[in-house]
Design a protein around this motif. Structure first.
Motif, PDB file in Angstrom:
ATOM      1  N   MET A 213       0.985  -1.093   0.211  1.00 52.55           N
ATOM      2  CA  MET A 213      -0.007   0.049   0.092  1.00 52.55           C
ATOM      3  C   MET A 213       0.847   1.253   0.035  1.00 52.55           C
ATOM      4  O   MET A 213       1.812   1.303   0.837  1.00 52.55           O
ATOM      5  N   THR A 214       0.457   2.090  -0.755  1.00 51.15           N
ATOM      6  CA  THR A 214       1.110   3.521  -0.427  1.00 51.15           C
ATOM      7  C   THR A 214       0.208   4.510  -0.279  1.00 51.15           C
ATOM      8  O   THR A 214      -0.904   4.569  -0.438  1.00 51.15           O
ATOM      9  N   ASP A 215       0.723   5.564   0.516  1.00 54.25           N
ATOM     10  CA  ASP A 215       0.151   6.745   0.892  1.00 54.25           C
ATOM     11  C   ASP A 215       0.622   7.956   0.310  1.00 54.25           C
ATOM     12  O   ASP A 215       0.575   9.038   0.935  1.00 54.25           O
ATOM     13  N   GLY A 216       1.262   7.924  -0.882  1.00 53.75           N
ATOM     14  CA  GLY A 216       1.698   9.129  -1.453  1.00 53.75           C
ATOM     15  C   GLY A 216       3.026   9.540  -1.086  1.00 53.75           C
ATOM     16  O   GLY A 216       3.741  10.477  -1.510  1.00 53.75           O
ATOM     17  N   VAL A 217       3.780   8.764  -0.080  1.00 53.16           N
ATOM     18  CA  VAL A 217       5.036   9.091   0.169  1.00 53.16           C
ATOM     19  C   VAL A 217       5.980   8.624  -0.953  1.00 53.16           C
ATOM     20  O   VAL A 217       5.826   7.267  -1.304  1.00 53.16           O
ATOM     21  N   SER A 218       6.867   9.569  -1.388  1.00 52.35           N
ATOM     22  CA  SER A 218       7.611   9.125  -2.561  1.00 52.35           C
ATOM     23  C   SER A 218       9.127   8.221  -2.286  1.00 52.35           C
ATOM     24  O   SER A 218       9.699   7.836  -3.121  1.00 52.35           O
ATOM     25  N   THR A 219       9.413   8.263  -1.058  1.00 54.31           N
ATOM     26  CA  THR A 219      10.833   7.925  -0.672  1.00 54.31           C
ATOM     27  C   THR A 219      10.649   6.490   0.068  1.00 54.31           C
ATOM     28  O   THR A 219       9.760   6.432   1.095  1.00 54.31           O
ATOM     29  N   SER A 220      11.510   5.530  -0.022  1.00 54.96           N
ATOM     30  CA  SER A 220      11.237   4.336   0.873  1.00 54.96           C
ATOM     31  C   SER A 220      11.792   4.550   2.174  1.00 54.96           C
ATOM     32  O   SER A 220      11.734   4.070   2.929  1.00 54.96           O
ATOM     33  N   ALA A 221      12.805   5.661   2.384  1.00 51.72           N
ATOM     34  CA  ALA A 221      13.442   6.047   3.697  1.00 51.72           C
ATOM     35  C   ALA A 221      12.371   6.322   4.488  1.00 51.72           C
ATOM     36  O   ALA A 221      12.633   6.426   5.633  1.00 51.72           O
ATOM     37  N   ALA A 222      11.274   7.091   3.935  1.00 52.16           N
ATOM     38  CA  ALA A 222      10.170   7.595   4.970  1.00 52.16           C
ATOM     39  C   ALA A 222       9.564   6.256   5.798  1.00 52.16           C
ATOM     40  O   ALA A 222       9.077   6.751   6.970  1.00 52.16           O
ATOM     41  N   SER A 223       9.606   5.255   5.398  1.00 51.64           N
ATOM     42  CA  SER A 223       9.078   4.051   6.125  1.00 51.64           C
ATOM     43  C   SER A 223      10.006   3.356   6.845  1.00 51.64           C
ATOM     44  O   SER A 223       9.381   2.472   7.426  1.00 51.64           O
ATOM     45  N   SER A 224      11.263   3.879   7.023  1.00 47.57           N
ATOM     46  CA  SER A 224      12.160   3.223   7.819  1.00 47.57           C
ATOM     47  C   SER A 224      12.389   3.703   9.266  1.00 47.57           C
ATOM     48  O   SER A 224      12.453   5.163   9.359  1.00 47.57           O
ATOM     49  N   ARG A 225      12.642   3.031  10.334  1.00 47.97           N
ATOM     50  CA  ARG A 225      12.656   3.767  11.562  1.00 47.97           C
ATOM     51  C   ARG A 225      14.110   3.990  11.738  1.00 47.97           C
ATOM     52  O   ARG A 225      14.534   4.741  12.493  1.00 47.97           O
ATOM     53  N   TRP A 226      14.833   3.539  10.630  1.00 52.24           N
ATOM     54  CA  TRP A 226      16.589   4.012  10.876  1.00 52.24           C
ATOM     55  C   TRP A 226      16.491   5.437   9.926  1.00 52.24           C
ATOM     56  O   TRP A 226      17.846   5.964  10.394  1.00 52.24           O
ATOM     57  N   ALA A 227      15.757   5.793   9.197  1.00 49.87           N
ATOM     58  CA  ALA A 227      15.908   6.992   8.474  1.00 49.87           C
ATOM     59  C   ALA A 227      15.805   8.221   9.322  1.00 49.87           C
ATOM     60  O   ALA A 227      14.667   8.263  10.182  1.00 49.87           O
ATOM     61  N   PRO A 228      16.567   9.258   9.086  1.00 51.27           N
ATOM     62  CA  PRO A 228      16.439  10.450   9.757  1.00 51.27           C
ATOM     63  C   PRO A 228      14.961  10.932   9.574  1.00 51.27           C
ATOM     64  O   PRO A 228      14.460  10.941   8.293  1.00 51.27           O
ATOM     65  N   ALA A 229      14.305  11.615  10.498  1.00 53.60           N
ATOM     66  CA  ALA A 229      13.121  12.320  10.252  1.00 53.60           C
ATOM     67  C   ALA A 229      13.350  13.385   9.258  1.00 53.60           C
ATOM     68  O   ALA A 229      14.518  14.402   9.342  1.00 53.60           O
ATOM     69  N   VAL A 230      12.596  13.839   8.278  1.00 55.07           N
ATOM     70  CA  VAL A 230      12.718  14.730   7.468  1.00 55.07           C
ATOM     71  C   VAL A 230      12.749  16.081   7.986  1.00 55.07           C
ATOM     72  O   VAL A 230      13.699  16.952   7.455  1.00 55.07           O
ATOM     73  N   ASP A 231      12.116  16.443   8.950  1.00 54.03           N
ATOM     74  CA  ASP A 231      12.431  17.677   9.746  1.00 54.03           C
ATOM     75  C   ASP A 231      13.797  17.684  10.442  1.00 54.03           C
ATOM     76  O   ASP A 231      13.946  19.072  10.846  1.00 54.03           O
ATOM     77  N   GLN A 232      14.343  16.670  10.594  1.00 53.76           N
ATOM     78  CA  GLN A 232      15.704  16.888  11.373  1.00 53.76           C
ATOM     79  C   GLN A 232      16.774  17.048  10.317  1.00 53.76           C
ATOM     80  O   GLN A 232      18.009  17.598  10.821  1.00 53.76           O
ATOM     81  N   LEU A 233      16.546  16.956   9.189  1.00 54.02           N
ATOM     82  CA  LEU A 233      17.787  17.111   8.022  1.00 54.02           C
ATOM     83  C   LEU A 233      17.820  18.725   8.015  1.00 54.02           C
ATOM     84  O   LEU A 233      16.739  19.321   8.093  1.00 54.02           O
ATOM     85  N   PRO A 234      18.940  19.223   7.482  1.00 54.30           N
ATOM     86  CA  PRO A 234      19.001  20.727   7.287  1.00 54.30           C
ATOM     87  C   PRO A 234      18.450  20.954   6.099  1.00 54.30           C
ATOM     88  O   PRO A 234      18.020  20.150   5.250  1.00 54.30           O
ATOM     89  N   GLY A 235      17.883  22.142   6.088  1.00 55.40           N
ATOM     90  CA  GLY A 235      17.218  22.676   4.745  1.00 55.40           C
ATOM     91  C   GLY A 235      18.069  23.027   3.667  1.00 55.40           C
ATOM     92  O   GLY A 235      17.683  22.794   2.630  1.00 55.40           O
TER      93      GLY A 235
END
Length: 115
Positions: free
Chosen positions: A1-23
């Motif tokens: 199932m997809t929820d419109g998220v384009s990156t596989s990293a978003a589904s991983s608990r090991w990936a940094p949260a997008v809001d933690q990455l620098p702009g």
């Protein structure tokens, strides 16, 4: 199932949260020389002080920060130019979810950007 998220990293608990990455990689203004001692929340086991003049130690420190850090750690310990320059090696030292999160955010880190 997809929820419109384009990156596989978003589904991983090991990936940094997008809001933690620098702009922008220009926000990364960490040291480029000398010895750096990482705090315990980043390096809780083994080596904590890294001589940035030693390529292996620099890569090791960047790996630790990329894997365990948060926004404040990224901007305090990483340098944008060093990150871009060492990314071809660093990306092989990171898990796919971390690598993908950074490459999705910053085009200059994608392998195609080097071509």
């Amino acid at each position: 199932m997809t929820d419109g998220v384009s990156t596989s990293a978003a589904s991983s608990r090991w990936a940094p949260a997008v809001d933690q990455l620098p702009g922008d990689l220009a926000e990364l203004m960490g040291p480029v020389r000398g010895a750096v001692t990482l705090p315990l929340h980043l390096a809780w086991s083994g080596l904590r002080t890294f001589d940035l003049g030693n390529e292996k130690l620099l890569l090791g420190m960047y790996r630790i920060v990329l894997l365990n850090g948060r926004h404040e750690d990224y901007i305090h310990y990483l340098d944008g130019a060093l990150l871009v320059g060492r990314w071809p090696v660093l990306r092989k030292m990171l898990g796919r979810s971390v690598r993908t999160a950074w490459e999705d955010r910053f085009l200059q880190l994608r392998p195609a950007a080097a071509a």
